[in-house]
Design a protein around this motif. Structure first.
Motif, PDB file in Angstrom:
ATOM      1  N   UNK A 149       0.836  -1.201   0.000  1.00  0.00           N
ATOM      2  CA  UNK A 149       0.000   0.000   0.000  1.00  0.00           C
ATOM      3  C   UNK A 149       0.871   1.251   0.000  1.00  0.00           C
ATOM      4  N   UNK A 150       0.345   2.307  -0.591  1.00  0.00           N
ATOM      5  CA  UNK A 150       1.047   3.588  -0.631  1.00  0.00           C
ATOM      6  C   UNK A 150       0.006   4.660  -0.916  1.00  0.00           C
ATOM      7  N   UNK A 151       0.404   5.902  -0.966  1.00  0.00           N
ATOM      8  CA  UNK A 151      -0.524   6.956  -1.353  1.00  0.00           C
ATOM      9  C   UNK A 151      -0.864   6.786  -2.833  1.00  0.00           C
ATOM     10  N   UNK A 152      -2.154   6.847  -3.172  1.00  0.00           N
ATOM     11  CA  UNK A 152      -2.605   6.644  -4.541  1.00  0.00           C
ATOM     12  C   UNK A 152      -2.937   7.978  -5.210  1.00  0.00           C
ATOM     13  N   UNK A 153      -3.246   7.910  -6.485  1.00  0.00           N
ATOM     14  CA  UNK A 153      -3.477   9.131  -7.245  1.00  0.00           C
ATOM     15  C   UNK A 153      -4.713   9.901  -6.781  1.00  0.00           C
ATOM     16  N   UNK A 154      -5.609   9.234  -6.031  1.00  0.00           N
ATOM     17  CA  UNK A 154      -6.747   9.939  -5.464  1.00  0.00           C
ATOM     18  C   UNK A 154      -6.301  11.027  -4.491  1.00  0.00           C
ATOM     19  N   UNK A 192      -6.273   2.578   8.514  1.00  0.00           N
ATOM     20  CA  UNK A 192      -5.548   1.432   9.069  1.00  0.00           C
ATOM     21  C   UNK A 192      -4.043   1.574   8.868  1.00  0.00           C
ATOM     22  N   UNK A 193      -3.667   2.489   7.943  1.00  0.00           N
ATOM     23  CA  UNK A 193      -2.253   2.676   7.616  1.00  0.00           C
ATOM     24  C   UNK A 193      -1.770   4.053   8.056  1.00  0.00           C
ATOM     25  N   UNK A 194      -0.488   4.149   8.338  1.00  0.00           N
ATOM     26  CA  UNK A 194       0.119   5.440   8.616  1.00  0.00           C
ATOM     27  C   UNK A 194       0.263   6.228   7.327  1.00  0.00           C
ATOM     28  N   UNK A 195       0.120   7.561   7.419  1.00  0.00           N
ATOM     29  CA  UNK A 195       0.200   8.400   6.227  1.00  0.00           C
ATOM     30  C   UNK A 195       0.810   9.747   6.555  1.00  0.00           C
ATOM     31  N   UNK A 196       1.857  10.091   5.841  1.00  0.00           N
ATOM     32  CA  UNK A 196       2.501  11.390   6.014  1.00  0.00           C
ATOM     33  C   UNK A 196       1.496  12.504   5.726  1.00  0.00           C
ATOM     34  N   UNK A 197       0.857  12.439   4.574  1.00  0.00           N
ATOM     35  CA  UNK A 197      -0.051  13.523   4.175  1.00  0.00           C
ATOM     36  C   UNK A 197      -1.274  13.616   5.081  1.00  0.00           C
ATOM     37  N   UNK A 198      -1.932  12.514   5.328  1.00  0.00           N
ATOM     38  CA  UNK A 198      -3.161  12.558   6.123  1.00  0.00           C
ATOM     39  C   UNK A 198      -2.885  12.990   7.559  1.00  0.00           C
ATOM     40  N   UNK A 199      -1.923  12.369   8.197  1.00  0.00           N
ATOM     41  CA  UNK A 199      -1.688  12.643   9.616  1.00  0.00           C
ATOM     42  C   UNK A 199      -1.057  14.013   9.832  1.00  0.00           C
ATOM     43  N   UNK A 200      -0.199  14.441   8.904  1.00  0.00           N
ATOM     44  CA  UNK A 200       0.382  15.777   9.014  1.00  0.00           C
ATOM     45  C   UNK A 200      -0.696  16.841   8.865  1.00  0.00           C
ATOM     46  N   UNK A 201      -1.634  16.613   7.914  1.00  0.00           N
ATOM     47  CA  UNK A 201      -2.738  17.555   7.715  1.00  0.00           C
ATOM     48  C   UNK A 201      -3.633  17.637   8.950  1.00  0.00           C
ATOM     49  N   UNK A 202      -3.663  16.561   9.721  1.00  0.00           N
ATOM     50  CA  UNK A 202      -4.458  16.528  10.953  1.00  0.00           C
ATOM     51  C   UNK A 202      -3.699  17.116  12.136  1.00  0.00           C
ATOM     52  N   UNK A 261      -5.991   7.376   2.335  1.00  0.00           N
ATOM     53  CA  UNK A 261      -7.439   7.196   2.498  1.00  0.00           C
ATOM     54  C   UNK A 261      -7.791   6.252   3.643  1.00  0.00           C
ATOM     55  N   UNK A 262      -7.015   5.198   3.796  1.00  0.00           N
ATOM     56  CA  UNK A 262      -7.363   4.133   4.739  1.00  0.00           C
ATOM     57  C   UNK A 262      -6.687   4.366   6.086  1.00  0.00           C
ATOM     58  N   UNK A 273       3.527 -12.248 -12.502  1.00  0.00           N
ATOM     59  CA  UNK A 273       4.399 -12.399 -11.331  1.00  0.00           C
ATOM     60  C   UNK A 273       4.242 -11.253 -10.338  1.00  0.00           C
ATOM     61  N   UNK A 274       3.354 -10.308 -10.636  1.00  0.00           N
ATOM     62  CA  UNK A 274       3.227  -9.090  -9.833  1.00  0.00           C
ATOM     63  C   UNK A 274       1.943  -9.127  -9.005  1.00  0.00           C
ATOM     64  N   UNK A 275       2.060  -8.706  -7.760  1.00  0.00           N
ATOM     65  CA  UNK A 275       0.903  -8.580  -6.862  1.00  0.00           C
ATOM     66  C   UNK A 275       0.866  -7.162  -6.304  1.00  0.00           C
ATOM     67  N   UNK A 276      -0.298  -6.541  -6.383  1.00  0.00           N
ATOM     68  CA  UNK A 276      -0.488  -5.198  -5.836  1.00  0.00           C
ATOM     69  C   UNK A 276      -1.419  -5.251  -4.632  1.00  0.00           C
ATOM     70  N   UNK A 277      -0.924  -4.813  -3.486  1.00  0.00           N
ATOM     71  CA  UNK A 277      -1.752  -4.634  -2.290  1.00  0.00           C
ATOM     72  C   UNK A 277      -2.414  -3.272  -2.457  1.00  0.00           C
ATOM     73  N   UNK A 278      -3.617  -3.268  -2.991  1.00  0.00           N
ATOM     74  CA  UNK A 278      -4.243  -2.073  -3.536  1.00  0.00           C
ATOM     75  C   UNK A 278      -5.004  -1.287  -2.469  1.00  0.00           C
TER      76      UNK A 278
END
Length: 358
Positions: A250-255, A335-345, A332-333, A322-327
């Motif tokens: 998982x990572x920050x997505x284009x949304x 459940x995960x840590x986020x620089x952008x979301x948590x900093x904005x908060x 947004x979620x 051979x590729x798997x994406x944890x989408x």
């Protein structure tokens, strides 16, 4: 490409039963959409685990405790997975070795047992028979240990990240000590390679033939490091691109990932036009919020780090199957840590640990 959602892990009985803690997720590698029957695993901590921040000159007891738990979990196993055998035609051997199938080992034990019975002649004393049986039983257990599951405390192999494209080869736990880099590759099953992420992504690599594995941290500056990991696996292990399995965290997505025109041009030119698109019209209020993030100005675009890295992997001859994406979008979620979301908060963002386990 295999697509996974966080909900899939808990809805799928096979994936759910392998979860060891509610503080991190751990998953198999995938080939053709199917989980590889192998001890190799990849995973990452969740926000609830707390910050996994790492610097060589800092202490983080929370991180140390959890990583020791992760390192001590799981199995050291030299039996190739059933799917691995079927996919790659691994040949069985006639002696106890890392490549032996369980059936061959059982057959060999049966043959040895018959030979032992033949060695116990009618003239032998009961004590001699018991001693011989005990010795042979111990020998069998020692031989089988190489191929059976055993708990093991792995050593942590870690690096201090600096958004580089540097990948290190770890022969042992000392190989990465005091090093600044953003990736690790190894064949040492007694190591647990670890990087940290928070909106950036981790990519995990596994070669079921050479048993080589790797992990990299890839943010926007480090996009391209996946190619360096593949190159090093080829050089160090003799890996072939067609068999390397890759999972994307998982990572920050284009949304949620809005970038400037200069950065969009860089990604479009180097990682494909389809990984960026111009930001659609927004209300003045929405644009004010968007531009407040580190002073974004001018024409803005959305960036897909997963697409950029997918394009990079296929360009480097990693098969799509051979590729798997944890989408999941980390912004947004919750459940995960986020620089952008948590900093904005107005909070300190939660750094997560990503790891690969042989």
């Amino acid at each position: 490409m295999k697509i996974l959602k966080l909900s899939d892990i808990y809805a799928n009985p096979d994936l759910k039963k392998n979860q060891e803690s509610d503080q991190y997720v751990i998953l198999p590698f995938f080939k053709d959409g199917k989980a590889l029957d192998s001890p190799a695993r990849w995973g990452m901590t969740l926000k609830k685990a707390g910050s996994m921040r790492f610097r060589w000159n800092e202490e983080n007891p929370l991180r140390e405790k959890l990583l020791k738990q992760i390192a001590g979990q799981g199995q050291i196993e030299s039996l190739p997975g059933q799917m691995g055998d079927q996919l790659y035609n691994l040949s069985d051997k006639q002696t106890y070795s890392q490549g032996d199938s369980l059936t061959n080992k059982q057959n060999l034990v049966q043959k040895n047992s018959l030979a032992e019975k033949q060695n116990l002649t009618p003239g032998d004393s009961l004590a001699d028979k018991q001693n011989l049986a005990q010795n042979n039983s111990l020998t069998e257990k020692q031989n089988l240990t190489q191929g059976e599951n055993i708990n093991h405390n792995r050593k942590i192999s870690q690096v201090q990240l600096d958004h580089t494209k540097i990948v290190l080869y770890a022969e042992n736990e000392k190989s990465t000590f005091n090093q600044i880099a953003d990736g690790i590759v190894t064949q040492n099953k007694e190591l647990l390679p670890v990087v940290t992420i928070a909106d950036c992504m981790a990519l995990f690599f596994y070669d079921p033939i050479t048993k080589g594995a790797g992990i990299v941290h890839s943010g926007w500056k480090g996009t391209g490091i996946a190619a360096e990991a593949i190159k090093m696996m080829k050089e160090k292990f003799g890996s072939e691109e067609k068999v390397i399995l890759v999972s994307i965290s998982p990572c920050i997505h284009q949304c949620c990932y809005i970038i400037t025109e200069d950065r969009a041009r860089y990604f479009s030119e180097n990682f494909g036009k389809d990984c960026v698109k111009e930001l659609e019209e927004k209300s003045p209020e929405e644009m004010k919020i968007i531009r407040s993030w580190k002073g974004l100005d001018g024409k803005l675009f959305r960036l897909s780090l997963p697409r950029a890295n997918y394009n990079l992997l296929t360009k480097n001859r990693i098969p799509e199957e051979n590729i798997c994406l944890f989408d999941e979008c980390t912004c947004c979620n919750p459940a995960f840590g986020s620089n952008r979301r948590e900093t904005a908060e107005g909070k300190n963002f939660t750094v997560q640990a990503a790891f690969v386990r042989l």
